[in-house]
Design a protein around this motif. Sequence first.
Motif, PDB file in Angstrom:
ATOM      1  N   GLY A   2     -26.295 -28.768 -11.727  1.00  0.00           N
ATOM      2  CA  GLY A   2     -27.315 -27.868 -11.188  1.00  0.00           C
ATOM      3  C   GLY A   2     -27.731 -28.237  -9.765  1.00  0.00           C
ATOM      4  N   SER A   3     -27.132 -29.346  -9.203  1.00  0.00           N
ATOM      5  CA  SER A   3     -27.558 -29.708  -7.841  1.00  0.00           C
ATOM      6  C   SER A   3     -26.968 -28.699  -6.856  1.00  0.00           C
ATOM      7  CB  SER A   3     -27.032 -31.112  -7.515  1.00  0.00           C
ATOM      8  OG  SER A   3     -25.611 -31.084  -7.570  1.00  0.00           O
ATOM      9  N   VAL A   4     -27.545 -28.661  -5.638  1.00  0.00           N
ATOM     10  CA  VAL A   4     -27.100 -27.715  -4.623  1.00  0.00           C
ATOM     11  C   VAL A   4     -25.697 -28.124  -4.157  1.00  0.00           C
ATOM     12  CG1 VAL A   4     -27.585 -26.890  -2.301  1.00  0.00           C
ATOM     13  CG2 VAL A   4     -29.474 -27.322  -3.930  1.00  0.00           C
ATOM     14  N   ARG A   5     -24.829 -27.132  -3.860  1.00  0.00           N
ATOM     15  CA  ARG A   5     -23.479 -27.468  -3.398  1.00  0.00           C
ATOM     16  C   ARG A   5     -23.561 -28.243  -2.097  1.00  0.00           C
ATOM     17  NH1 ARG A   5     -19.040 -26.074  -4.579  1.00  0.00           N
ATOM     18  NH2 ARG A   5     -19.361 -24.060  -5.540  1.00  0.00           N
ATOM     19  N   PRO A   6     -22.773 -29.301  -1.942  1.00  0.00           N
ATOM     20  CA  PRO A   6     -22.806 -30.063  -0.686  1.00  0.00           C
ATOM     21  C   PRO A   6     -22.319 -29.236   0.498  1.00  0.00           C
ATOM     22  CG  PRO A   6     -21.032 -30.813  -2.125  1.00  0.00           C
ATOM     23  CD  PRO A   6     -21.839 -29.852  -2.924  1.00  0.00           C
ATOM     24  N   SER A   7     -22.794 -29.564   1.697  1.00  0.00           N
ATOM     25  CA  SER A   7     -22.353 -28.852   2.910  1.00  0.00           C
ATOM     26  C   SER A   7     -20.920 -29.259   3.246  1.00  0.00           C
ATOM     27  CB  SER A   7     -23.274 -29.228   4.073  1.00  0.00           C
ATOM     28  OG  SER A   7     -23.038 -30.603   4.420  1.00  0.00           O
ATOM     29  N   VAL A   8     -20.294 -28.530   4.156  1.00  0.00           N
ATOM     30  CA  VAL A   8     -18.926 -28.887   4.556  1.00  0.00           C
ATOM     31  C   VAL A   8     -18.914 -30.250   5.228  1.00  0.00           C
ATOM     32  CG1 VAL A   8     -18.064 -26.526   4.688  1.00  0.00           C
ATOM     33  CG2 VAL A   8     -19.128 -27.546   6.704  1.00  0.00           C
ATOM     34  N   ARG A   9     -20.000 -30.598   5.927  1.00  0.00           N
ATOM     35  CA  ARG A   9     -20.079 -31.930   6.548  1.00  0.00           C
ATOM     36  C   ARG A   9     -20.118 -33.016   5.477  1.00  0.00           C
ATOM     37  NH1 ARG A   9     -24.200 -32.122  11.713  1.00  0.00           N
ATOM     38  NH2 ARG A   9     -23.235 -30.486  12.985  1.00  0.00           N
TER      39      ARG A   9
END
Length: 325
Positions: free
Chosen positions: A27-34
């Motif tokens: 359920g955590s937020v998807r990580p950024s591309v960085r």
Amino acid sequence: MSINSRGTEQLASRADNRGFSASNSPGSVRPSVRELRDRAVLIARAAAAHIASRRVELGSDGVLASSETKSSAVDPVTVVDRESEELIRSLIKTFSSSDRILGEEGGLDDGASSPAQAANEGEAVTWIVDPIDGTVNFLYDLPNCAVSIACAVGDEVVAGAVANVSSGEIYSAAKGEGAQVSRRDGTVQTLSCSPTAELEKTLVATGFSYSASLRQVQGRIASQLLGECRDIRRMGSAALDLCMVAHGRVDAYYEHDIKIWDYAAGALIAAEAGARIRVPEFTQCANVTGRPEGDPLDFGVGAANSEVADAFFEALDGAVAQARN
Ligand code: LIP
């Protein structure tokens, strides 16, 4: 205890102490591309360190004794390739247990649907791993081999890292964020392609298949291009060849019959450094074969700086057409 598990377990636990603690709770937020790029860099660095230490531990005789062959008698895999991929898989899973992994040696991770299916499912994260790109160089203790780790969201590669095992240089990129190389001394350089604009001054990197019959055709392509460009370099690792385009150390690269794990990270790095890129359709390659069905000459990989790209790809296509006859 087998070398694999001992090697992998020790490294995975040491890696756990080095900031690899799981961060993607359900359920955590998807990580950024960085963030995906930085994960790829961390994991590639750990795998490259393992490869370097195991070569010292095993020595050339030990590496040779551990090697088996795959698609042909000259397509090797060593115990260190397998250890590297096991380590990479375990470290990827410390970040997110639900991500899919497509690796050169281990195929699709257990229970994962095909990344090609995942691509149609939208935003699935797929890691594409070559645990040692340039295995023949590794076998011969030549300096040009690398760990290549790419990360796709859906059917688009958005982050990647390529770690040169012997030089310690780590090339990386995130979609829309440019490309960079970091060195052992801590310096980081933003990458941009060469300015070479004339085909006759273009230094071209390439490689050849594990299939002898295809190598003969590829020899005809290279022979044709040698009459039109500056020179050719065959350095043995597609991932590093593409990083050399990004670094401006060669002006262009092409190759046929390589797999998605060889080029996925390097192609993003070269594109983010300003190169014009040619790769097969992701959904045709994101499978255990790593390549589309059909004639390898129909789906090559290429990269060239933007100044010479038109002339280079025209010359390449002409050389391929002539070599087929
Ligand atoms: C290698 C590629 C290289 C190609 C070799 C081989 P591997 O990948 O990086 O460009 O010319 O034939 O495919 O097998 O070392 O992962």
